[in-house]
Design a protein around this motif. Structure first.
Motif, short mmCIF file in Angstrom:
data_model
loop_
_atom_site.label_atom_id
_atom_site.label_comp_id
_atom_site.label_asym_id
_atom_site.label_seq_id
_atom_site.Cartn_x
_atom_site.Cartn_y
_atom_site.Cartn_z
N GLU A 141 -4.40 -6.45 -11.67
CA GLU A 141 -4.72 -6.75 -13.06
C GLU A 141 -4.82 -5.45 -13.85
O GLU A 141 -5.50 -4.52 -13.44
CB GLU A 141 -6.04 -7.52 -13.16
N VAL A 178 5.65 -17.35 -15.57
CA VAL A 178 4.90 -16.23 -14.98
C VAL A 178 4.89 -16.36 -13.47
O VAL A 178 5.10 -15.38 -12.73
CB VAL A 178 3.46 -16.17 -15.54
N VAL A 183 -0.38 -8.21 -13.72
CA VAL A 183 -0.61 -9.14 -14.83
C VAL A 183 -1.67 -8.57 -15.76
O VAL A 183 -2.42 -7.65 -15.38
CB VAL A 183 -1.04 -10.54 -14.33
N TYR A 194 -2.59 -15.16 -18.45
CA TYR A 194 -2.10 -13.88 -17.95
C TYR A 194 -0.63 -13.71 -18.27
O TYR A 194 0.16 -14.66 -18.18
CB TYR A 194 -2.29 -13.79 -16.44
N LYS A 195 -0.27 -12.49 -18.63
CA LYS A 195 1.12 -12.15 -18.93
C LYS A 195 1.67 -11.28 -17.80
O LYS A 195 0.97 -10.44 -17.25
CB LYS A 195 1.21 -11.43 -20.28
N PHE A 196 2.94 -11.50 -17.49
CA PHE A 196 3.59 -10.78 -16.41
C PHE A 196 4.01 -9.39 -16.89
O PHE A 196 4.59 -9.25 -17.97
CB PHE A 196 4.81 -11.55 -15.92
#
Length: 280
Positions: A8, A56, A78, A110-112
């Motif tokens: 993260e 994702v 992420v 969450y974004k990749f």
């Protein structure tokens, strides 16, 4: 053996929109789990892409699968980003009329992110000589995309989604893989054999090069890939799904995903035959 943990990131800044990306990827500066400051490419998918296609998840899953087939994908992570952090960078994109409206359509989870590999060119098969291509394992990339149904390595948009250096090709962009893993197909019984047989091979970026190989030179073309498929440890992905559950990253029905992996592994000989037949 330590459990898999998805890294993260902590955002430092959004830098700019990167060109040539259909999802308007953003170059970000962020801290990783080791407090190292690095640049990443952040893909902000719309809610619809997450709800229907689990985009994702597919980016993460194919990034995790790649090393099992001796393929290279950028390190991934992420990130969670507040809307106000990205509005300004989208305001600088000419194709986006209303940045606030666009950001409202983005998924809030969450974004990749993939590590930004500065300076590496994108593969352009039209200008790479046949001799140069033989330095790379293009047959493994082709087989990987066929087995996991990646329609975006060439395809209708004619984008290879490959980076290249002197000794390897790096695969990127996997959200168009495994099309039957979607909210529309959850729980449906899929005939994987027919699906695989009918998957459109000629649009793949390396199909013309592999097709031209002499017939006797194709017999063992996919031996390495098939050996990796035959011996893949599928159970290890249980750790990945534990992480996805912890983060609330949607992937649909886990049983559907495992069912396909076990089908491909147990039918490795049939998969090899089909891969070769497509190049006859």
């Amino acid at each position: 053996m330590s459990q898999l943990k998805i890294e993260e990131l902590e955002l430092i800044s959004c830098e700019k929109i990167l060109k040539n990306g259909g999802t308007f990827p953003v170059l970000i500066n962020a801290l990783n789990d080791y407090d190292e400051e690095k640049y990443y490419v952040m893909k902000a998918f719309k809610k619809k892409a997450i709800e229907e296609n689990y985009s994702v998840f597919k980016e993460i899953f194919l990034s995790e699968l790649a090393p099992d087939f001796n393929l290279v994908a950028p390190d991934y992570a992420v990130i969670q980003v507040e809307s106000n952090e990205v509005v300004k960078v989208y305001q600088n994109e000419d194709k986006i009329i209303d940045a606030n409206e666009y950001v409202d359509q983005l998924d809030k989870g969450y974004k990749f992110c993939s590590l930004y590999l500065e300076g590496l060119p994108t593969v352009n098969p039209e200008i790479i000589t046949k001799g140069r291509l033989t330095q790379y394992d293009i047959e493994n990339i082709y087989a990987f995309d066929q087995v996991f149904f990646n329609s975006d390595r060439g395809g209708m948009r004619d984008k290879p989604n490959l980076l290249i250096n002197d000794y390897e090709m790096i695969i990127i962009d996997h959200e168009q893989s495994l099309p039957f893993i979607s909210s529309f197909d959850t729980g449906k019984e899929i005939n994987y054999f027919n699906y695989f047989k009918n998957f459109n091979s000629p649009t793949h970026v390396f199909y013309p090069h592999l097709k031209k190989l002499p017939k006797n030179g194709k017999v063992h073309l996919f031996d390495e890939f098939i050996d990796n498929l035959r011996t893949i440890n599928i159970k290890k992905f249980n750790d990945l799904f534990t992480e996805l559950d912890r983060m609330g990253i949607e992937y649909g029905n886990k049983d559907d995903i495992f069912a396909y992996l076990y089908w491909a592994k147990s039918n490795f000989s049939k998969v090899q035959t089909l891969l070769l037949e497509k190049l006859i």
